[in-house]
Scaffold this active site. Structure first.
Site, short mmCIF file in Angstrom:
data_model
loop_
_atom_site.label_atom_id
_atom_site.label_comp_id
_atom_site.label_asym_id
_atom_site.label_seq_id
_atom_site.Cartn_x
_atom_site.Cartn_y
_atom_site.Cartn_z
CG HIS A 203 -47.62 -36.67 37.20
ND1 HIS A 203 -47.44 -35.91 36.23
CD2 HIS A 203 -48.44 -36.28 37.86
CE1 HIS A 203 -48.51 -35.19 36.57
NE2 HIS A 203 -49.20 -35.26 37.43
CG ASP A 204 -47.07 -37.67 42.81
OD1 ASP A 204 -47.85 -37.17 42.02
OD2 ASP A 204 -47.47 -38.46 43.72
NE ARG B 227 -54.45 -40.95 45.82
CZ ARG B 227 -54.27 -39.96 45.27
NH1 ARG B 227 -54.76 -39.37 44.30
NH2 ARG B 227 -53.48 -38.96 45.94
CG ASP C 272 -44.77 -36.82 34.22
OD1 ASP C 272 -45.56 -37.52 33.96
OD2 ASP C 272 -45.09 -35.64 34.50
CB SER D 224 -50.52 -32.46 37.90
OG SER D 224 -51.16 -33.75 37.37
#
Lengths: 379, 379
Positions: free
Chosen positions: B357-358, B226, B324, B157
């Site tokens: 993505h994580d 967040r 992602d 990232s």
């Protein structure tokens, strides 16, 4: 000087005063209820040329044409490219009705309306309402207008949810249905975005638990909520093409936070700030919640057997967009499969377009041709 | 009772006091600067077994192991499954360094640090810094430690952006690079999400133009920011599998706004509220802006010719994840193509995973095997 083109006026239908208040799906009661609506074209003698258009979450009854008060340059209704004399939904042939949804702030009863019990705006005393409740009020409007048959029910996004709700509630009234860029129920992703939008509003101290009418309103929270919405309405490709990494009115980075650097930032800020002037924050809360609660999967699946073997066939045209990631094509296909399993007559088209969920609001000959061909061909 | 496993301590390197303050890319100066960092394993005699790990936007130097103060049950560092004795990045063989990025709030100098000129926290007086500035401070740290060669630079990232920045700035120091789930530059979509997160913070009156240290801070705005982040870290599939439309601790809809109905809502609210206890809102503003400004396309493309024909070859392993949608595989492929055009030695792998993505933060044997095989094989 007035606009040329179709002139239309907003009309209002009020019903359900005590003791005949509406029983909502949540168990709450509400009344009286006013539904704002607009009509286009002429109802024929057999009253069988009616098309109901259901608008999306932040839309209104002004689907096409101009108000008498419009001035040169004022924009026409939100689906003017589709609805009008000789257009895809031809108002020379059809009588088009577009009601503003319950819970909205565009003329129908919603959280900013006056609560007859307190003589103050409802705010959070407005009862939670569902897509089913919206359709119930639309049915009441049609009863009031003496209409018992719909040639077509057409709508995109949250409007498409109303289309599906109409089909499971009143299939005997409906000859055809065109759900566009919609879903049988929200995915976790769609709920997540709505929840962020709601939290953004509720985090604004000026929201004040929904009690802000007459004072300053949660402008900042509502603007951020709208920015979230706009990202979900576009697509990666659309944003790349529309904005890329181009800078807004500058040659170099600002190295600051207050001026947006990139065009996409300016676009979102502009959309956010424009929205707060026309839309009520509480309406956003209620309508997004109704969309999250919406789930017709079981009822669509049961729509054959429930009619006791005497299946009411509705002719469907399901339309999705290839780049819609809010209600992706796989969800439209689930709808198509579910309808087919109950023996319904279903056509399906995925339109290749890179502009994302909002594509149905953008003039596109393919959409117009599809809708026109389908509706004109309804037997 | 203490944790078993690797015990590590946070260390600090401070430099750049006046008159030798850092010249930042924006033109501003900053100093002194402290960089927090942690090291794992032992530096060999030839000082050629060093691996630099660059952390993602909200990460820190605590990549693996436990602090001496940890208690039984405390979580280890954020990449503990990857980094440690005998693991993918084997600290029995390699000397691993993980610096906390400039602008963060996890030990390195950032907006909440004390401004020596005012003896108060910088707030918005902290100068805008770039990914390049982060790498400059990491280079200074390596100089301080007497390290002039990196066997590998690894990061996901925003950490992957630092990897790429390292490669275009100091290719002569680098033998291999592993950019994971990253991009050469943000798309409009990625900028849009960051801008929404920033606007959410800046809309919170408690943000107070960045001047909130010592008082109440923009808890609500930071939480919403967040929540936005978490949606971009997941994927439609991941959210469907993880949450679907399951309700949280209830059998029926609440028909209200204050209790989340769906698990996905509770999850986002929990992530938001947890984050505000550990992360500084101004750091989010600065680091997201650095990520938006980041653009190595031209420098990657020019990395051959710029070396005057004497191309410095870095061995690359580029890794992307199929689900992602923040930095989709097509962007990783653009990176691979750009690197190949300059004659670099590039391997590429897209890992099929539905967790978005994580994914690089989630234990996965395939990632570990890939990284281990690549780094161990660097000549």
């Amino acid at each position: 000087m007035k606009q040329s083109g179709t002139i239309v006026e907003k009309q209002y239908f009020t019903y359900g005063a005590a003791p005949d208040r509406l029983q909502l799906e949540s168990g709450a009661v509400l009344g009286p209820v006013t539904i704002a609506y607009e009509t286009f074209g002429t109802l024929n003698r057999d009253r069988d040329n009616v098309i109901l258009i259901a608008h999306a979450f932040s839309g209104d009854s002004h689907v096409a044409g101009h108000y008498p008060t419009d001035r040169e340059g004022d924009k026409p209704g939100w689906w003017d490219f589709m609805v009008g004399p000789g257009k895809g939904i031809d108002t020379d042939k059809y009588f088009v009705i577009c009601p503003n949804i319950l819970g909205s702030c565009m003329g129908s009863t919603g959280p900013k309306s006056i609560n007859p019990e307190t003589q103050k705006p409802y705010g959070l005393d407005f009862p939670m309402m569902t897509i089913g409740d919206m359709v119930t009020t639309q049915k009441a409007l049609l009863d009031h207008l003496g209409i018992s048959e719909l040639r077509a029910v057409v709508g995109g996004s949250v409007g498409g949810m109303q289309v599906l709700e109409w089909c499971v509630r009143f299939p005997e009234m409906i000859r055809s249905a065109v759900p566009i860029a919609t879903t049988m129920r929200h995915s976790a992703l769609a709920i997540a975005f709505n929840e962020i939008a709601r939290q953004s509003i509720m985090a604004d101290p000026k929201w004040n638990n929904g009690d802000y009418y007459g004072g300053d309103f949660p402008r900042m929270g509502l603007a951020v909520a709208r920015m979230v919405g706009h990202v979900t309405y576009l697509s990666d490709e659309a944003m790349r093409r529309k904005f890329g990494r181009r800078l807004q009115d500058k040659e170099a980075f600002s190295f600051g936070f207050f001026d947006g650097d990139f065009q996409v930032e300016s676009y979102l800020r502009y959309q956010g700030s424009k929205f707060v002037d026309r839309f009520d924050a509480n309406s956003l809360l209620y309508i997004t919640k109704a969309a999250d609660y919406f789930d017709v999967v079981d009822r669509v699946t049961a729509s054959g057997p429930l009619k006791g073997g005497d299946l009411q066939k509705v002719k469907y045209l399901v339309i999705s967009y290839s780049s819609d990631w809010l209600y992706p094509t796989y969800q439209a296909k689930e709808l198509v499969q579910a309808l087919k399993r109950t023996g319904q007559d279903v056509s399906f088209c995925e339109i290749e377009a890179d502009c994302g969920h909002d594509a149905f609001l953008i003039p596109d000959e393919r959409l117009t041709t599809l809708v026109k061909g389908f509706i004109d061909g309804v037997g």
